[in-house]
Structure formats: C-alpha cells, structure tokens
Design a protein around this motif. Sequence first.
Motif, short mmCIF file in Angstrom:
data_model
loop_
_atom_site.label_atom_id
_atom_site.label_comp_id
_atom_site.label_asym_id
_atom_site.label_seq_id
_atom_site.Cartn_x
_atom_site.Cartn_y
_atom_site.Cartn_z
N SER A 184 0.83 -1.21 0.00
CA SER A 184 0.00 0.00 0.00
C SER A 184 0.86 1.26 0.00
N LEU A 185 1.93 1.22 0.77
CA LEU A 185 2.84 2.37 0.81
C LEU A 185 3.45 2.62 -0.56
N ALA A 186 3.84 1.56 -1.24
CA ALA A 186 4.43 1.71 -2.58
C ALA A 186 3.42 2.30 -3.57
N ILE A 187 2.17 1.84 -3.51
CA ILE A 187 1.14 2.38 -4.41
C ILE A 187 0.96 3.88 -4.18
N TRP A 188 0.90 4.29 -2.95
CA TRP A 188 0.71 5.71 -2.64
C TRP A 188 1.89 6.54 -3.12
N LEU A 189 3.10 6.08 -2.88
CA LEU A 189 4.28 6.84 -3.28
C LEU A 189 4.42 6.92 -4.80
N LEU A 190 3.98 5.87 -5.50
CA LEU A 190 4.08 5.86 -6.96
C LEU A 190 2.97 6.67 -7.64
N LEU A 191 1.75 6.59 -7.09
CA LEU A 191 0.59 7.15 -7.78
C LEU A 191 -0.03 8.36 -7.08
N GLY A 192 0.34 8.60 -5.83
CA GLY A 192 -0.26 9.71 -5.09
C GLY A 192 0.08 11.05 -5.71
N PRO A 193 -0.73 12.09 -5.41
CA PRO A 193 -0.53 13.42 -6.01
C PRO A 193 0.80 14.03 -5.62
N ARG A 194 1.41 14.69 -6.58
CA ARG A 194 2.68 15.37 -6.36
C ARG A 194 2.50 16.84 -6.68
N GLY A 195 3.31 17.68 -6.05
CA GLY A 195 3.27 19.10 -6.39
C GLY A 195 1.93 19.72 -6.07
N GLY A 196 1.72 20.90 -6.62
CA GLY A 196 0.44 21.58 -6.41
C GLY A 196 0.13 21.83 -4.95
N GLY A 197 1.17 21.93 -4.14
CA GLY A 197 0.97 22.18 -2.72
C GLY A 197 0.72 20.94 -1.90
N MET A 198 0.76 19.75 -2.54
CA MET A 198 0.42 18.55 -1.81
C MET A 198 1.60 18.00 -1.02
N ASP A 199 2.81 18.47 -1.29
CA ASP A 199 3.97 18.00 -0.56
C ASP A 199 4.49 19.05 0.42
N ARG A 200 3.78 20.17 0.54
CA ARG A 200 4.20 21.23 1.42
C ARG A 200 3.02 21.70 2.25
N ALA A 201 3.31 22.52 3.26
CA ALA A 201 2.24 22.98 4.16
C ALA A 201 1.53 24.18 3.55
N THR A 202 0.78 23.95 2.50
CA THR A 202 0.07 25.04 1.83
C THR A 202 -1.36 25.15 2.28
N VAL A 203 -1.85 24.17 3.01
CA VAL A 203 -3.24 24.21 3.45
C VAL A 203 -3.32 24.98 4.75
N SER A 204 -4.05 26.07 4.76
CA SER A 204 -4.11 26.94 5.92
C SER A 204 -4.81 26.26 7.09
#
Length: 402
Positions: A184-204
């Motif tokens: 499950s971890l591999a699936i998430w890391l391969l297919l999960g969303p990247r960029g667009g604020g999803m890897d950083r603390a952009t959600v207020s």
Amino acid sequence: MQPDDVVKPVGRTALFTLLIALAGVALALRPQIIAIGPLQAAIQADLGVTHSVVGALSAVPILCMGIFAPLGAWLGRRVGPRIALSISVGLIVVFGLLRVASSGPIPLLALTFGIGLGIGLSGPILAMVVRRQIPSHPALGTGAYATGLVVGAMIAAALVVPLAGATDDWRRALAILSAAGLGSLAIWLLLGPRGGGMDRATVSPARIAWSHPAGWALGAIFGLQSVLFYGIAAWLAAVYIDLGWSTEAAAHLVAVFIGVGLVFTIAVPPLADRIGTRRGQLVASSVATLIGLIGLAAVPGSALVWVLLLGAGTGAIFPLVLTLPVDAGGSPGDVAATAARMLLIGYVLSATGPLALGLARDVTGDFGTSLWLLVILGVALVAMSAVITPERLHRIGSTRHV
C-alpha cells in the motif's frame, strides 16, 4: 476564496490515477483490526486472556482513530498529505511487526496503540486530499478510499485463518498482514498526487468548531455506524462459533459480510451525487442495517440472510458518512477540521463497541445481550440519519469562517 480552494480540473487519467492511489493506500488501514475477530480463540488460547482483553485489541485502534484525528489534520497541513499518509502506513507496518514478536497482554496492547496511531492519522488526511484534488466529485473520491478500506478488511477476514494454518499461528497471520502494508505504501508513493501544494504545508489551518450541534450530529452518526460495523466484524465469528460453527465457516461468514459491504461501498458513491438526497440515502442504508441486526438477534439460524442485509446496509452508509465533511464545504483545511471532529467523536464512541460486547459476553455467558444492544444502537442510527439535511451541513461550513 482561499488560495488552497483553487484547484485545476483533473482529466480522466489523472482522476483514475488518484482514485487508485486513494484505494491502494487505504488497503493497509483496516486489516489489523478486522483480523482479530477470527483469531480471537487462538489468541485467547495462547495468552490465556478473557474476551474483554481480545475485544480491547480491536477497541484500542478504533479509539486511536478518534483521538489522533486532529493530529492527522495538523500533520497533513504541516508536511503535506503525501508524506503524512506515508508516515501513517509506515507506523502500521512497523508496530504491526513488533506486536507479533511481543509476549503477554500488556506489551500486545501497548504495541496495538502504536498501530492505532498510524491508522488514526490517516482519516482527515484522506478527506483533505479529496477536497483539494477533486472537490467536484466528493462521493467518488471518498468512495475510492472507502473501497480500499473495505477491500483490505475483506482480504483480512478471508485470509487470516488460512494464514494462521493448522496450528492456529495467529502471530504468523498478523505478521503477513503487517508486511503487506508495504505494498500500500508503494502504491501511494508511486501514484499519489505530487506538487500543487500537496507535498508542502500550503493548506491553511482551520479551527475545529466544537460548538455547532450539527457537527456533533456528524460525529454521532459516524460513531453509531462504526460501532455496528466493528462490533459485527469483531464478534460475528465468535457468535457462530458459540453456536457450534467451525472456526473456518464462521470466518467465512465475516468475509461474506465484508464482501457484500464492498459491493455496496463501490456501487453507491458514483450514484450518490446524482440520485436522491443524502438524508434519504442515509436513512435507507441504516434501515437495512437495523433489519439485519434484528434478524441476527432473533433468528440467528438464518445467518446468511441477515449477513447479506448487514453487509448491504453498512457498506452503503460508510462512504456516504465519509462524504459528509466534504458536503459541508469550505477549503481543504476546513474539510480536514470537520473530518477530524467527526472522526474524533465517532471513533471514541465506536471504540466502546468491541470492548462492551466482549464484556457482555463474559458477564452473561453468551452473545444474546450483545446482539440486542446492537439492535438498540441500530434504532439510534436510523434516528440520527433522519436529522442530516443540506441546511445543517452548510451551517457547519459557514460556522468555520465566522
């Protein structure tokens, strides 16, 4: 409009990829709970513990799903959902493997708490991903990870007894299920969303508005459906073992319950945004669950009929309830806050289910009282489903911005 509300429309390929990622990561989030029921006799024989202690092995992770939901919302904002969900699954795998190497009930329960931490962090993060990435398809997004939760639970229920083997090696069975979380971890890391604020603390950050009564209603309805699902999943096999069924046949009954639930968990979300009202959908699902509970308590010999109804009812209501924080609206941070509150109230309530049912069995000597307690909770679920209206949901969203 807040910056994190601005989301570009996703194409079909991106949408499909995201749905697979959500379902894949969710596969790891329920086996550690569901597997305990079919293994309860083996665990009791090995450790010499009561039904109450075995019930606690299911109750502790459920309690953690409530306690750590606010922490999950904070972690998702702090490091981004991609990393946060990776941490969540990693904790489940690590503590799951450590648990099977433990001896005695105290270390077993302590390490189960670590598993619960990993599971508990994930709930609001998944809701945050749906709101951020596909706000126009709330039921479809929540349906994807709800499907993963149910598939993972069904696999655990169906395979845990064969994995234990002829020697009833519950440690080996749980070790294999724990290691499978790496997939499950591999699936998430391969297919999960990247960029667009999803890897950083952009959600207020968003304040959890505890004072709004409709918010408490969401927690209550989530808690009631969770009590029923986990109570059935944890003790259904034991009920029929007490009635003379073999361990394998009783475990298969649990698998049927979860398998039917899977069908409805998959089928309902694509239709829920287009057909009927959310309240009507919730009431219909809860009534089906109540009928199944009454049948199970009054006429247990017709097990398959009642299990089919229970699977249909609980399978349909689960993704519908998960959609409610997204229905309430607001930014991804707002949705995460609403989900955190719902999960905190709901899972703290539902954690009492497996433990209370096991205690009732210890006190009375059979599961009759436990089953009628579930019927009472089923009545309450129908009543709470009837109070969920669009107006009440929207008031939750507006309260958060005051």
